[in-house]
Structure formats: C-alpha cells, structure tokens
Design a protein around this motif. Sequence first.
Motif, PDB file in Angstrom:
ATOM      1  N   PHE A   1       0.583   5.288   0.058  1.00 40.17           N
ATOM      2  CA  PHE A   1       0.048   6.431   0.459  1.00 40.17           C
ATOM      3  C   PHE A   1       0.765   7.665   0.235  1.00 40.17           C
ATOM      4  CE2 PHE A   1      -1.445   3.017   3.566  1.00 40.17           C
ATOM      5  CZ  PHE A   1      -2.769   3.174   3.665  1.00 40.17           C
ATOM      6  N   ASP A   9      -8.314   7.750  -0.165  1.00 38.99           N
ATOM      7  CA  ASP A   9      -8.453   7.089   1.090  1.00 38.99           C
ATOM      8  C   ASP A   9      -9.982   7.256   1.630  1.00 38.99           C
ATOM      9  OD1 ASP A   9      -8.070   6.172   3.656  1.00 38.99           O
ATOM     10  OD2 ASP A   9      -6.807   7.924   4.229  1.00 38.99           O
ATOM     11  N   GLN A  23      -8.768   3.555   4.939  1.00 42.18           N
ATOM     12  CA  GLN A  23      -7.703   2.445   4.917  1.00 42.18           C
ATOM     13  C   GLN A  23      -6.665   2.820   5.853  1.00 42.18           C
ATOM     14  OE1 GLN A  23      -9.074   3.798   2.082  1.00 42.18           O
ATOM     15  NE2 GLN A  23      -9.364   2.576   0.624  1.00 42.18           N
ATOM     16  N   ARG A  24      -6.166   4.139   5.640  1.00 44.59           N
ATOM     17  CA  ARG A  24      -4.835   4.485   6.658  1.00 44.59           C
ATOM     18  C   ARG A  24      -5.295   4.054   8.064  1.00 44.59           C
ATOM     19  NH1 ARG A  24      -1.403   8.794   4.644  1.00 44.59           N
ATOM     20  NH2 ARG A  24       0.206   9.152   6.286  1.00 44.59           N
ATOM     21  N   TYR A  56      -5.013   4.788  -8.941  1.00 44.54           N
ATOM     22  CA  TYR A  56      -4.871   4.985  -7.603  1.00 44.54           C
ATOM     23  C   TYR A  56      -6.351   5.029  -6.887  1.00 44.54           C
ATOM     24  CZ  TYR A  56      -6.787   9.848  -8.427  1.00 44.54           C
ATOM     25  OH  TYR A  56      -7.554  11.005  -8.915  1.00 44.54           O
ATOM     26  N   VAL A  57      -6.708   4.999  -5.621  1.00 44.44           N
ATOM     27  CA  VAL A  57      -7.782   5.190  -5.083  1.00 44.44           C
ATOM     28  C   VAL A  57      -8.064   6.257  -3.969  1.00 44.44           C
ATOM     29  CG1 VAL A  57      -8.334   2.618  -5.395  1.00 44.44           C
ATOM     30  CG2 VAL A  57      -7.224   3.459  -3.427  1.00 44.44           C
ATOM     31  N   VAL A  94      -2.941   5.065  -2.740  1.00 45.25           N
ATOM     32  CA  VAL A  94      -4.076   5.440  -1.907  1.00 45.25           C
ATOM     33  C   VAL A  94      -3.530   6.860  -2.012  1.00 45.25           C
ATOM     34  CG1 VAL A  94      -5.433   5.579   0.018  1.00 45.25           C
ATOM     35  CG2 VAL A  94      -4.394   3.247  -0.820  1.00 45.25           C
ATOM     36  N   SER A  95      -4.544   8.060  -2.563  1.00 46.09           N
ATOM     37  CA  SER A  95      -4.346   9.304  -2.483  1.00 46.09           C
ATOM     38  C   SER A  95      -5.122   9.820  -1.074  1.00 46.09           C
ATOM     39  CB  SER A  95      -5.034  10.100  -3.526  1.00 46.09           C
ATOM     40  OG  SER A  95      -4.881  11.251  -3.444  1.00 46.09           O
ATOM     41  N   THR A  96      -4.222  10.486  -0.144  1.00 49.06           N
ATOM     42  CA  THR A  96      -4.732  10.986   1.183  1.00 49.06           C
ATOM     43  C   THR A  96      -5.630  12.195   0.880  1.00 49.06           C
ATOM     44  OG1 THR A  96      -2.699  12.106   1.576  1.00 49.06           O
ATOM     45  CG2 THR A  96      -2.957   9.859   2.296  1.00 49.06           C
ATOM     46  N   PHE A 143       0.887  -0.993  -0.103  1.00 48.51           N
ATOM     47  CA  PHE A 143       0.014  -0.126  -0.046  1.00 48.51           C
ATOM     48  C   PHE A 143       0.935   1.429   0.002  1.00 48.51           C
ATOM     49  CE2 PHE A 143      -3.173  -2.970   1.512  1.00 48.51           C
ATOM     50  CZ  PHE A 143      -4.344  -2.602   1.029  1.00 48.51           C
TER      51      PHE A 143
END
Length: 301
Positions: free
Chosen positions: A201, A246, A249-250, A243-244, A230-232, A199
């Motif tokens: 981030f 957030d 998940q974080r 990408y997905v 994963v884009s925060t 993963f």
Amino acid sequence: MKLDHRKVAKVGRGRLTHLAAILLAALPALPAPALAQTAEGTDPVIEAGVGDEAVDLGADAGDGGDRGDGFYCGERKLGQWFYCDRPKSRPVAPKAAAPVQSASQRMAAIAKQLDELKARAILEPTEANVIAYVRFQREQLDRASTFSDTWQRALWQNPDIDYTLQRPVSTVAKRAWSDNRTADRDQVLSRLGQRYGMFYFFAQSCAACEVFSPILRSVADSHRISVMAVSTDGGPSRTFPNYVVDSGQRARMGVPLATPALVLFDTVTRKTVPIGFGVMSADEIMERIFMLTNTKVGSDY
C-alpha cells in the motif's frame, strides 16, 4: 533373780518410741492437730521423744521439696520403711524462635540501610558518617561482584542455561551464526513465492514510498515473490506501474492508515500477515518475512 521394773519400763519405752517414730515417718502428711492429739495421754518420755522426732521429720520432709530429692532420700538414708517420690520437674516453656527473614526481606533491609547511611552522610557530612557509608557500599559492591563472577562460571559449566550458545555475542561466533542464518533465510525465501504473495500500500504523495518502492522491488525480483501494489490516493507509482487503486482492500485486511505498508498474504490459510510500516531495508524485509513465517515466538530470544 529379780527384774528391775524400771529397766524393763525404760526398754519398753525405747521400743515404743522407735515404733512410734517409724509410724509417724510413714505418715508425713498428717496435720499438726492430729500429731498433737496422738501424743496426748502418752508417757512423758514417749511424748517428748516422738514429738521431737515428728517435728524433725516434718521439717526435713518440707525441706526435701526445697533441697531436692537427693538430700532427703539419699543423704538421710532412712531405710526400707521409708519411701520418697521424686519431685516432678516443672515443664520449661519453649522459647519463641526468632522470625527468619526471607532473602527478599534481607535485600530490602540492605537497601534501606544503604539509603539511611547515604542520607546521613549527606545531611551530616562528618568523616565517620562518610566512612560508614563508603564501607557499607563497598560491601554491597563486593557482594554484587561475587554474584556476577558466580553467574559467569555457572554459564560456562551449564550449557542448558547459556543463552549465548543460542544467540552468540562474541565476534567469531556471531559471524558464523549470521552466515548460517542468512543461508537458511535465503533458502526459505526462494520457496516463499509458491505460497505467499505481498500487498504493498503506497501513495503518490508519500515521500517515504518513493524511497521504499525500489527496495521492495529488488527483494521481490530476487526471490520471485509476487507484489500487488495498491494506491491509497489513486496516484501512480513509477516502480510498480501495474498498480491498482484501493477499493476497500485495505479496510477488509484491517491494515492501519499508514504508508508505505507491506502485508504478506497466505494463499493456503487466506490470512494476512503484516510485515511492517515505513521505510525498511532489503535485509530487514527478508528477516521479518523469515521470522514471521518460519520461526516460533520466543525461539530467537
């Protein structure tokens, strides 16, 4: 033939005197009044002879304790009717043993003395004080040099305590160790994708992410490791277009709020293993993954 009564009386008195002397010597502990009472009413000759002998024996007996048993019983040769008790030697109190200092106490004493000599040489910089400090310091330097030399010889002759055999420091040995380490690491990473995924981030506003993203992509492609970006902040990534955003998940993984952040996910145990935060080189990424997945804690140190 007529007997001379005076001669008989004289012989009788001599025998009585000798017998009295023997009896009085056998009882040396009689007090003085008893001796005086015993001598009363006796013949003047007996009284004089016995009295003198008794006084002499008493004095000698008293001296026996002071002069020693050898004088009274040996030099006097008193015969079989006399006996002597050897004086008992007085017990000697054992001397108190000096306290033995431990090695740490001796080291503390040396350090204290060195500080004292140094302070004295600074506060009173006479030639004698400076020489005393320098000489004592030199003694400690010689002691340290001897310890270092002994240490090195012990490592050479006892391979079980030589750490450089496990992690070489010489140029040739270190190069050979690094080559073997790289080969083992590449072999492990080639099979890593079968069990682990990563993963990643990131944030669009993160400048470090722009630097790190291409490095991570090269590592993932070379070792066939899947990466979920994963884009925060919801922004896109040119390196990871799939990408997905957030959506918790974080927080569920317990990853700190820092970007870029790289986390390894074990599909067998369903656990996450944080690899690192910030910009890392490709070699550093692979080394961390190898250590976290295939080495025991403390095996490399």
